[in-house]
Design a protein around this motif. Sequence first.
Motif, mmCIF file in Angstrom:
data_model
loop_
_atom_site.group_PDB
_atom_site.id
_atom_site.type_symbol
_atom_site.label_atom_id
_atom_site.label_comp_id
_atom_site.label_asym_id
_atom_site.label_seq_id
_atom_site.Cartn_x
_atom_site.Cartn_y
_atom_site.Cartn_z
ATOM 1 N N LEU A 265 0.800 -1.223 0.000
ATOM 2 C CA LEU A 265 0.000 0.000 0.000
ATOM 3 C C LEU A 265 0.833 1.274 0.000
ATOM 4 O O LEU A 265 0.287 2.361 -0.192
ATOM 5 N N CYS B 49 0.266 3.859 -2.521
ATOM 6 C CA CYS B 49 -1.077 4.439 -2.486
ATOM 7 C C CYS B 49 -1.185 5.640 -1.555
ATOM 8 O O CYS B 49 -2.247 6.266 -1.485
ATOM 9 N N LEU C 100 -4.363 8.098 -0.926
ATOM 10 C CA LEU C 100 -5.071 8.027 0.346
ATOM 11 C C LEU C 100 -5.138 9.390 1.030
ATOM 12 O O LEU C 100 -6.117 9.692 1.705
ATOM 13 N N LEU D 72 -4.708 -3.360 7.965
ATOM 14 C CA LEU D 72 -5.194 -2.105 7.390
ATOM 15 C C LEU D 72 -5.662 -1.143 8.473
ATOM 16 O O LEU D 72 -5.431 0.065 8.378
ATOM 17 N N ALA E 235 -4.134 2.438 8.965
ATOM 18 C CA ALA E 235 -5.012 3.615 8.900
ATOM 19 C C ALA E 235 -4.869 4.462 10.154
ATOM 20 O O ALA E 235 -4.862 5.694 10.088
ATOM 21 N N PHE F 217 -5.182 10.317 7.303
ATOM 22 C CA PHE F 217 -5.938 9.237 6.682
ATOM 23 C C PHE F 217 -7.301 9.747 6.239
ATOM 24 O O PHE F 217 -8.038 10.341 7.025
ATOM 25 N N THR G 261 -10.749 8.538 4.993
ATOM 26 C CA THR G 261 -11.593 7.344 4.918
ATOM 27 C C THR G 261 -12.267 7.223 3.564
ATOM 28 O O THR G 261 -12.353 6.130 3.003
ATOM 29 N N ALA H 135 -9.811 5.897 1.076
ATOM 30 C CA ALA H 135 -9.504 4.492 1.372
ATOM 31 C C ALA H 135 -10.634 3.577 0.894
ATOM 32 O O ALA H 135 -10.387 2.511 0.315
ATOM 33 N N GLN H 136 -11.863 3.992 1.113
ATOM 34 C CA GLN H 136 -12.993 3.168 0.693
ATOM 35 C C GLN H 136 -13.167 3.155 -0.822
ATOM 36 O O GLN H 136 -13.676 2.192 -1.386
ATOM 37 N N ILE I 196 -12.495 -0.157 4.472
ATOM 38 C CA ILE I 196 -11.174 0.119 5.023
ATOM 39 C C ILE I 196 -11.352 1.312 5.945
ATOM 40 O O ILE I 196 -11.557 2.433 5.499
ATOM 41 N N SER I 197 -11.317 1.039 7.232
ATOM 42 C CA SER I 197 -11.605 2.055 8.233
ATOM 43 C C SER I 197 -10.948 1.661 9.546
ATOM 44 O O SER I 197 -10.666 0.483 9.784
#
Length: 117
Positions: free
Chosen positions: A36, A39, A43, A77, A81, A87, A89, A92-93, A107-108
Amino acid sequence: MASFTKLAWVVLVCMVVMGAHNTVQGITCGQVQGNLAPCLGFLHNGGAVTRGCCNGVRSIVSNARTTADRRGVCNCLMVAAGAVRRFNTYNAQALPGKCGVYIPYKISTSTNCNSIR
């Protein structure tokens, strides 16, 4: 630049600590977080998702074959996070869909990983 360097160190520390202590069948937290790492820009800021990021997401999904794997990845994850300072959310989702993969949970930092099958 300093905040990115600090973030990189946080990710690296999490990778080392979690990789050493939280191995799931076939995939470690270090591998999840390493996959990740490309990413992080998305993110934080959204925008375009890089090929390297999507390759990492696909690798995680393909290596999480069993319920134990999926739960372990979910826990990794959540740790990642929680460690990422900015971060987002929503980003991420959106990430799995942007990479054309399905992850059966959000992803939380508040996901109940034990409910994953």
